[in-house]
Design an enzyme around this catalytic site. Structure first.
Site, PDB file in Angstrom:
ATOM      1  N   HIS A  77      13.690 101.756  71.309  1.00 52.13           N
ATOM      2  CA  HIS A  77      13.382 100.413  70.795  1.00 52.13           C
ATOM      3  C   HIS A  77      13.382  99.394  71.935  1.00 52.13           C
ATOM      4  CE1 HIS A  77      13.750 101.867  66.679  1.00 52.13           C
ATOM      5  NE2 HIS A  77      14.850 102.484  67.056  1.00 52.13           N
ATOM      6  N   HIS A  81       8.110  99.960  73.873  1.00 48.99           N
ATOM      7  CA  HIS A  81       7.772 100.275  72.481  1.00 48.99           C
ATOM      8  C   HIS A  81       7.073  99.091  71.824  1.00 48.99           C
ATOM      9  CE1 HIS A  81       8.011 101.644  68.357  1.00 48.99           C
ATOM     10  NE2 HIS A  81       8.804 100.636  68.035  1.00 48.99           N
ATOM     11  N   HIS A 117       8.270  93.075  66.876  1.00 49.74           N
ATOM     12  CA  HIS A 117       8.794  93.666  65.631  1.00 49.74           C
ATOM     13  C   HIS A 117      10.155  94.342  65.796  1.00 49.74           C
ATOM     14  CE1 HIS A 117       7.585  97.581  67.237  1.00 49.74           C
ATOM     15  NE2 HIS A 117       8.269  98.130  66.253  1.00 49.74           N
ATOM     16  N   ASP A 118      10.536  94.747  66.999  1.00 52.49           N
ATOM     17  CA  ASP A 118      11.829  95.412  67.213  1.00 52.49           C
ATOM     18  C   ASP A 118      12.702  94.646  68.199  1.00 52.49           C
ATOM     19  OD1 ASP A 118      12.189  97.552  65.540  1.00 52.49           O
ATOM     20  OD2 ASP A 118      11.409  99.069  66.905  1.00 52.49           O
TER      21      ASP A 118
END
Length: 229
Positions: A77, A81, A117-118
């Site tokens: 993560h 990524h 998003h992460d």
């Protein structure tokens, strides 16, 4: 000014443009700084910075701040990524001719969501956070604590004028963009995956023929064909 912007971004690309515009692009082959240049390119490719009056310095600072908010560990993560997912979304929008049925604001929201998003992921899943009564789980009432944190972290970055790529949006645009960004990030909770898949399958079953017909007409040059509701 737009040409100058493009020239500056293109001059910093670590790989040829055609590589980025393909599924052969490998984020793991580049370092973190090189991926910043790729992210800028993906925002600029559809003239999103010009469309929403985003100075290059602001977008550059935004990308750098998002990168800094990702952790180096766990190895999955990470910033790499985030850019990988952004690139996948970018490619899916490209190869499905999404410009025929999505607005530039929807493109912008999709790419921002994918990149961040992460952001801030600690390397454990929601089930672990809930079971251990972690602060994040308590803060978000056990409901998608990680995804809520990712979205909140993104908006903390956007609160700073120096990194606010949404700063020139109208109030209506800002609300629509936020609605989509939250939907995109919150739905990365894998607990929602199968329900989302069922919804998508139902959509395809009911509307698939109309969608294919619309895309075929647009591909044949019938630009005036209305987007199906």
């Amino acid at each position: 000014a737009s040409r100058s912007l493009s020239v500056r971004i293109m001059s910093d690309l670590p790989v040829p443009e055609e590589v980025i515009n393909s599924f052969t692009f490998d984020p793991l082959a580049l370092n973190g700084g090189e991926l910043e240049s790729v992210a800028l390119y993906m925002f600029e490719r559809y003239d999103l910075l010009k469309e929403f009056d985003v100075p290059l310095a602001t977008c550059d600072a935004f990308v750098r701040r998002v990168r800094a908010a990702y952790h180096a560990e766990p190895r999955y993560h990470t910033w790499h990524h985030g850019v990988d997912v952004m690139h996948t979304v970018y490619q899916l929008l490209s190869v499905t001719n999404a410009g025929d049925y999505m607005s530039k604001l929807e493109f912008f929201a999709s790419l921002i969501s994918a990149l961040a998003h992460d952001v801030g992921h600690p390397g454990v899943n929601n089930a672990f956070l809930v079971r251990t009564k972690a602060e994040l789980a308590l803060l978000h009432n056990d409901k998608s604590p990680l995804e809520n944190m990712h979205a909140a972290t993104l908006y903390e970055i956007l609160r700073d004028p120096a990194t606010n790529v949404l700063g020139a949006l109208t109030e209506d645009q800002w609300q629509k963009c936020r609605k989509q960004i939250l939907a995109c990030i919150l739905n990365t909770d894998m607990a929602l995956h199968f329900d989302n898949l069922k919804t998508l399958e139902m959509f395809e079953e009911v509307n698939g023929v109309d969608v294919v017909d619309f895309l075929a007409k647009r591909a044949s040059g019938e630009a005036s064909t209305a987007v199906p509701d």
